[in-house]
Write a protein that holds these residues in place. Sequence first.
Motif, mmCIF file in Angstrom:
data_model
loop_
_atom_site.group_PDB
_atom_site.id
_atom_site.type_symbol
_atom_site.label_atom_id
_atom_site.label_comp_id
_atom_site.label_asym_id
_atom_site.label_seq_id
_atom_site.Cartn_x
_atom_site.Cartn_y
_atom_site.Cartn_z
ATOM 1 N N ALA A 1 -11.596 40.843 12.641
ATOM 2 C CA ALA A 1 -10.189 40.999 12.262
ATOM 3 C C ALA A 1 -9.964 40.493 10.838
ATOM 4 N N SER B 1 -14.288 48.189 20.160
ATOM 5 C CA SER B 1 -13.629 46.993 19.634
ATOM 6 C C SER B 1 -13.095 47.213 18.227
ATOM 7 N N LEU C 1 -9.701 48.638 18.867
ATOM 8 C CA LEU C 1 -8.785 47.621 19.408
ATOM 9 C C LEU C 1 -8.426 46.587 18.355
ATOM 10 N N THR C 2 -9.389 46.249 17.504
ATOM 11 C CA THR C 2 -9.118 45.267 16.445
ATOM 12 C C THR C 2 -8.100 45.826 15.454
ATOM 13 N N THR D 1 -4.665 45.871 17.122
ATOM 14 C CA THR D 1 -4.122 44.514 17.211
ATOM 15 C C THR D 1 -3.651 44.041 15.838
ATOM 16 N N ASP E 1 0.707 43.068 14.026
ATOM 17 C CA ASP E 1 1.219 41.955 13.225
ATOM 18 C C ASP E 1 1.489 42.346 11.777
#
Lengths: 127, 205
Positions: free
Chosen positions: A47, A71, A74-75, A78, A82
């Motif tokens: 990330a 991943s 998904l990273t 995510t 934010d």
Amino acid sequence: MTVGVVIVSHSRALAEGTAELARTLGLDRVRVEPAGGDSGGGLGTSAELVAGAVSRADSGDGVVLLADLGSAVLTVKTYLLDAPGTALFADAPLVEGAVAAASAAASGAGAEEVAAAAREAYAHRKG
Amino acid sequence: MRESVRPDAEVCRAWVREAAARVAADRDRLTQLDSAIGDGDHGHNLDRGMRAALQAVEDLGETATAGEVLAAAGKALIAKTGGASGPLYGGALRAMGRSLDESGDLAAALRAGCDAVRKLGGAAVGDKTMVDALEPAVKAYEETCDLEVTADAATTGAESTMTLRARKGRASYLGERSVGHLDPGAASTALLIRALVTAARDVRA
């Protein structure tokens, strides 16, 4: 000023190679930044590397992110929960999508249009 | 029916400690499960993530709320885990933290965590993922508010993945050959739920 592109892959070499190809086909007018591997250089997703690549790719016109698998996807998703405002995830094949995104960005397309160009790369058949 | 637990910051800290200890103890077993049908790094990744989560929680001041404890742990998991379990578990903890600071109720928080995992990963029950352990555990807690029943439901759910064919992640490329193996994500979910149950019980005892 153009939209930037970020290539997120489990492999540093794959991210860098894809970015190199996309940068060239974007006629060196587009910031294409790799975020490959984990923070130690091994296979994985970081990330922190994604955040760094987005800030390098962003010249103020927005950033489109592409990811290879699992991943990495998904990273990115995510991270975008934010991230304020201008970054978009494009659900696209990595290499073809990166080239499509960089080409669209080089022509002056906006972030939504660049992401759409990357997604449409799924439709380009090879045989 | 029992009343739903209202976990405070102390319970949340104890959960992260207990989870980190259980993941460290089971690291090789999780990695072995992942070597059969995944990319062979689940135990290693989650151990790294949980160590970072524990450190983040220990670095918090004594006045942190339950939500702040879980938010810090979740953020560290996302940053440091390095596999799909990082965003999934990290997102779940952050959602649970937000829920706890709003309602204080464990049943609502567990449901918020489960929703976060399902939304991010797009998996449903039967896909051979952590959802196969998480959803039955959350449902069991909603119905009984019994911590032991909840942990048992997670374990049973994880064991149910043995006969399933994977529809998410690397294992999904194996088709029928993914049948006959436990899903490592479901196995670690059962472990994390067991850790929560232990923490909630011990702090209350």
